[in-house]
Design a protein around this motif. Structure first.
Motif, mmCIF file in Angstrom:
data_model
loop_
_atom_site.group_PDB
_atom_site.id
_atom_site.type_symbol
_atom_site.label_atom_id
_atom_site.label_comp_id
_atom_site.label_asym_id
_atom_site.label_seq_id
_atom_site.Cartn_x
_atom_site.Cartn_y
_atom_site.Cartn_z
ATOM 1 N N PRO A 28 11.803 -12.164 -44.675
ATOM 2 C CA PRO A 28 11.658 -12.546 -46.087
ATOM 3 C C PRO A 28 12.873 -13.252 -46.670
ATOM 4 C CG PRO A 28 11.901 -10.170 -45.861
ATOM 5 C CD PRO A 28 11.716 -10.715 -44.483
ATOM 6 N N GLU A 29 14.029 -13.137 -46.024
ATOM 7 C CA GLU A 29 15.214 -13.845 -46.491
ATOM 8 C C GLU A 29 15.171 -15.330 -46.129
ATOM 9 O OE1 GLU A 29 17.846 -12.626 -48.350
ATOM 10 O OE2 GLU A 29 16.450 -10.954 -48.584
ATOM 11 N N ASP A 31 11.828 -16.818 -44.643
ATOM 12 C CA ASP A 31 10.440 -17.283 -44.661
ATOM 13 C C ASP A 31 9.727 -16.898 -45.955
ATOM 14 O OD1 ASP A 31 10.690 -18.173 -41.915
ATOM 15 O OD2 ASP A 31 10.577 -16.059 -41.336
ATOM 16 N N TYR A 32 10.447 -16.847 -47.054
ATOM 17 C CA TYR A 32 9.866 -16.361 -48.312
ATOM 18 C C TYR A 32 8.737 -17.255 -48.818
ATOM 19 C CZ TYR A 32 13.829 -19.363 -49.586
ATOM 20 O OH TYR A 32 14.752 -20.382 -49.647
ATOM 21 N N ASP A 33 8.845 -18.546 -48.601
ATOM 22 C CA ASP A 33 7.749 -19.429 -49.043
ATOM 23 C C ASP A 33 6.458 -19.111 -48.305
ATOM 24 O OD1 ASP A 33 8.956 -21.115 -51.021
ATOM 25 O OD2 ASP A 33 10.018 -22.177 -49.417
ATOM 26 N N THR A 36 5.044 -15.579 -49.324
ATOM 27 C CA THR A 36 4.464 -15.592 -50.672
ATOM 28 C C THR A 36 3.152 -16.354 -50.689
ATOM 29 O OG1 THR A 36 6.663 -15.427 -51.660
ATOM 30 C CG2 THR A 36 4.899 -16.224 -53.072
ATOM 31 N N HIS A 150 8.073 -6.564 -46.964
ATOM 32 C CA HIS A 150 8.373 -7.973 -46.709
ATOM 33 C C HIS A 150 7.808 -8.856 -47.824
ATOM 34 C CE1 HIS A 150 9.821 -6.872 -42.824
ATOM 35 N NE2 HIS A 150 9.751 -8.082 -42.296
ATOM 36 N N GLU A 151 6.644 -8.460 -48.332
ATOM 37 C CA GLU A 151 5.998 -9.272 -49.371
ATOM 38 C C GLU A 151 6.749 -9.186 -50.696
ATOM 39 O OE1 GLU A 151 1.325 -9.397 -48.522
ATOM 40 O OE2 GLU A 151 2.137 -7.372 -48.355
ATOM 41 N N ALA A 154 9.983 -11.137 -50.427
ATOM 42 C CA ALA A 154 9.783 -12.593 -50.427
ATOM 43 C C ALA A 154 9.412 -13.089 -51.817
ATOM 44 C CB ALA A 154 8.702 -12.967 -49.420
ATOM 45 N N LYS A 157 12.399 -13.326 -53.942
ATOM 46 C CA LYS A 157 13.229 -14.501 -53.614
ATOM 47 C C LYS A 157 12.687 -15.755 -54.283
ATOM 48 C CE LYS A 157 15.908 -15.211 -50.531
ATOM 49 N NZ LYS A 157 17.377 -15.408 -50.433
ATOM 50 N N VAL A 158 11.368 -15.954 -54.189
ATOM 51 C CA VAL A 158 10.758 -17.139 -54.790
ATOM 52 C C VAL A 158 10.896 -17.089 -56.314
ATOM 53 C CG1 VAL A 158 8.579 -18.351 -55.164
ATOM 54 C CG2 VAL A 158 9.172 -17.537 -52.876
ATOM 55 N N THR A 174 15.963 -8.680 -56.617
ATOM 56 C CA THR A 174 15.019 -7.786 -55.952
ATOM 57 C C THR A 174 13.880 -7.439 -56.901
ATOM 58 O OG1 THR A 174 16.112 -5.758 -56.706
ATOM 59 C CG2 THR A 174 16.902 -6.739 -54.628
#
Length: 301
Positions: A28-29, A31-33, A36, A150-151, A154, A157-158, A174
């Motif tokens: 998720p750090e 591959d956040y796009d 999401t 993970h979701e 992510a 992050k977005v 967070t």
């Protein structure tokens, strides 16, 4: 894999957890796009939209926000366009990734719209917080499976990157940080005001107009039934019978159980705007009174 399998309900369709397995294989750090996108467009598209819709009602519990929205009359006079434009700008920001040129153009458009109003940083931060807390809370309550850590990581992050592009300062990084921002802001600022009620009723009218005809008579009552008590009071909405609230929420939980038996979605959900049946361009999005100015600025850029 064993832990994931043990957490699955006994009854579910073949391939129902394939997307979750992909999500758990990603970082998720980084591959956040992708995470999401899978969560919001494949796993929980309807839930994500509903959670965002209820979340936006939380904005109206803050009188300084609802008074501005009330003054613009965008919800009353151009409600469906306002609804479509909001979802489309969000979609534009996610289709190719939050740091793609397409996303940057969408957020730049949003910033130019907001630039017509004197909106303080803390209100921007609160509204942004509702856009992450609302869908996560909804999916936790009514989704066909729980969100994976993970979701939520992510999505946070977005969300933070979106806020940075908007120029919002001091954002959390967070989900728990956004939840604390939202709850503490509401404790300080939730208060009933007539403008809260007017904007809420205008928004419910939009939802009613977009709902299937047989459901329209229930839209208002169902929307109120899904509000928590502090929100309902701040918005000045009438209390609904306890049996009706229980029935609405039980119906949504039943839907979640049934969805586990449905095949996984293979094509990403995209909003279908009734405002633009022939398609849209970024230059179409925004209040009609601003379009010429917004587009001239984009040409001059």
């Amino acid at each position: 894999m064993g832990v994931l399998a043990r957490r699955r309900p006994l009854l579910h369709s073949r391939g129902r957890y394939d997307n979750l397995e992909e999500i758990r294989s990603l970082d998720p750090e980084v591959d956040y796009d992708r995470i999401t996108w899978i969560t919001s467009r494949l796993e929980f598209p309807w839930d994500y939209v509903q959670g965002t819709g209820i979340a936006f009602l939380r904005d109206y519990g803050v009188p300084s926000i609802s008074r501005l929205l009330d003054r613009t009359r965008e919800f009353e006079d151009h409600g469906i366009k306002r609804y479509d434009d909001t979802l489309l700008i969000g979609e534009e920001a996610g289709i190719e990734g939050i740091d793609s040129p397409r996303a940057h153009a969408a957020v730049r458009r949003l910033n130019r719209i907001h630039g017509h109003y004197d909106i303080p940083n803390d209100e921007f931060a609160f509204v942004l917080a509702t856009t992450i807390v609302g869908p996560v809370r909804w999916i936790d309550a009514y989704g066909w499976r729980p969100l994976d850590p993970h979701e939520t990581a992510a999505i946070a992050k977005v969300t933070t990157r979106f806020g940075e592009l908007m120029g919002i300062r001091g954002l959390p990084t967070t989900y728990d940080g956004y939840l604390e921002l939202l709850t503490s802001y509401e404790r300080r600022h939730f208060e009933h005001d007539p403008a809260n009620t007017r904007v809420t009723e205008a928004s419910i009218a939009i939802a009613r107009a977009l709902a299937p005809l047989p459901a329209r008579s229930l839209v208002r009552r169902v929307t109120i039934a899904l509000m928590d008590e502090p929100l309902r009071v701040a918005l000045g909405m009438p209390e609904q019978p306890a049996w009706f609230v229980r029935a609405v929420r039980a119906g949504l939980r039943l839907r979640a159980r049934l969805l586990r038996l449905a095949p996984p979605r293979r094509e990403a959900y995209h909003h279908r705007p009734s405002t633009y049946p022939q398609g849209y361009r970024l230059g179409d999005l925004g209040p009609a009174s601003m379009l010429d100015e917004l587009n001239q600025k984009e040409i001059a850029r």
